[in-house]
Design an enzyme around this catalytic site. Structure first.
Site, PDB file in Angstrom:
ATOM      1  CD  GLU A  75      90.131  44.844 -17.783  1.00 42.45           C
ATOM      2  OE1 GLU A  75      89.768  45.384 -18.837  1.00 42.45           O
ATOM      3  OE2 GLU A  75      89.932  43.647 -17.544  1.00 42.45           O
TER       4      GLU A  75
ATOM      5  CD  GLU B 124      89.716  38.973 -14.283  1.00 45.60           C
ATOM      6  OE1 GLU B 124      89.845  38.754 -15.498  1.00 45.60           O
ATOM      7  OE2 GLU B 124      89.125  39.968 -13.826  1.00 45.60           O
TER       8      GLU B 124
END
Ligand code: G3I
Length: 374
Positions: free
Chosen positions: A167, A283
């Protein structure tokens, strides 16, 4: 190691894991009836198509809940420690590493023939207080290198892949190249991503090195901007010779979201593949907080998102595997982070809280069965 060599190594790892656990049969699973496959875990459905399937979970779930641990081993071919490899857990002090929990996870995986995926070496969140305070960051660049080397070398040769950087992009922070505000950007500078990948490649030449990112999924403006920023980042890294080898697409989906456009996702995946990168759906889960209370309705809506998303994603040959962020509704981060307003338990994962198959499980299994063979 060249990308093609890494691929061969990974194929070897997967093959060894299958044979080592007596799962060579899975390699012939495509010749078996779907009735017999239905009794198998999701990993068999994935492996029959040359893919892997795994899930994230925490060490206490596996230690303290035997039924869950047994189910995990039956369903999954890969384990992601959900928190155990984050700085906050690994680094109680600037001069100390605590590997107790992560060692336990890697040992558990090894004992049960599971691949392990490391999550994550460089992230803006879950940093210990000693690091976020000025005193801890006197030499942040050396600190970052030291962390990557120490952690990766400890598990070198045992890791399927590492989320080297997680991220790093946030277009709404309005910084150059859409980089996210973070301690690493602030203290090391914009080259921290390249530095992390180069350090990682030396520390464990056998692990697949992944850039992991969120909010890449929907046909909405913020996701479109994030997809573009991600392509630009990956392209810059590749051009500079940085050893990034795969993109992890988190895929935290929302069941009330109607703006999924399979073509947009497919086009994005094709562009990533064109850069010479593998792709992992890293995820996956489907938040159900906005759906009606009725369980049948809810489960069908969640399953429909799994079906649509995976049909599009698995169509891209560069996608090598799928990981759900949790396996059973018994344990999911969404209970804490995205609870239902009516306080009913959330149902975002393939198995229910009693470890029974849900429509979401069927959707994932069918998506694997329908995937082009790798
Ligand atoms: O470790 C403490 C424990 O000592 C304490 O007793 C307990 C009390 O609440 O909290 C424990 O910490 C929790 C930690 O996970 C470890 O289990 C935190 O409360 C909890 O907020 C934390 O959440 C995790 C979150 O990342 C932050 O690290 C979630 O479980 C985990 O699913 C989530 O995973 C992230 C990925 O890393 C990156 N992508 C998004 C994804 C979902 O947010």
């Amino acid at each position: 190691m060249a990308p093609s060599d890494r691929r061969e190594f990974l194929q070897g790892l997967v093959g060894a894991a299958l044979l080592g656990t007596g799962c060579g049969k899975a390699l012939q699973a495509s010749t078996r009836s779907s009735a017999s496959l239905a009794e198998d875990g999701l990993r068999r459905h994935a492996e029959a198509r040359g893919l892997f399937y795994g899930a994230a979970t925490g060490n206490r779930r596996l230690k303290e809940d035997k039924a869950f641990a047994d189910t995990f081993v039956r369903e999954c071919g890969l384990l992601v420690p959900e928190s155990e490899l984050k700085w906050q857990v690994l680094r109680p002090a600037a001069d100390r590493f605590d590997f107790a929990n992560s060692d336990w996870m890697v040992d558990f995986a090894t004992q049960h023939g599971l691949l392990v995926r490391g999550h994550t070496l460089v992230w803006s969140q879950r940093l210990p207080a000693w690091l976020t305070e000025n005193a801890g960051t006197a030499n942040p660049e050396q600190g970052l290198i030291n962390h990557i080397q120490t952690v990766m070398r400890r598990y070198a040769g045992k890791m399927h892949s590492w989320d080297v950087v997680n991220e790093a992009l946030e277009p709404t922070d309005h910084l150059p190249n859409s980089l996210r505000k973070s301690l690493w950007l602030d203290k090391v500078g914009p080259d921290y991503i390249d530095l992390a990948f180069r350090t990682a490649a030396q520390a464990d030449p056998k692990a697949l090195l992944v850039y992991n990112e969120n909010h890449l999924d929907y046909d909405v403006r913020p996701d479109e901007v994030k997809r573009q920023a991600t392509l630009e980042l990956l392209s810059r890294l590749r051009t500079a010779g940085s050893p990034v080898q795969a993109l992890g697409i988190q895929a935290h989906l929302r069941s009330d979201e109607n703006r999924f456009d399979p073509k947009k996702l497919r086009d994005f995946l094709a562009q990533v593949a064109k850069l010479g990168l593998k792709i992992i759906i890293s995820e996956l889960d489907v938040a159900d907080a906005s759906l009606p209370a009725d369980i049948t309705t809810r489960d069908q809506a969640v399953a429909a998102q799994y079906s649509a998303y995976l049909a599009a994603a698995l169509d891209e040959p560069a996608v090598t595997g799928v990981i759900t962020w949790g396996l059973s509704d018994r344990y999911t981060w969404l209970s804490e982070y995205r609870p239902r307003p009516d306080k009913l338990p959330v149902r975002p994962l393939p198995l229910d809280a009693d470890l029974k198959h849900k429509p979401a499980w069927d959707a994932v299994a069918k998506a694997f069965d329908a995937a082009p063979k790798r």
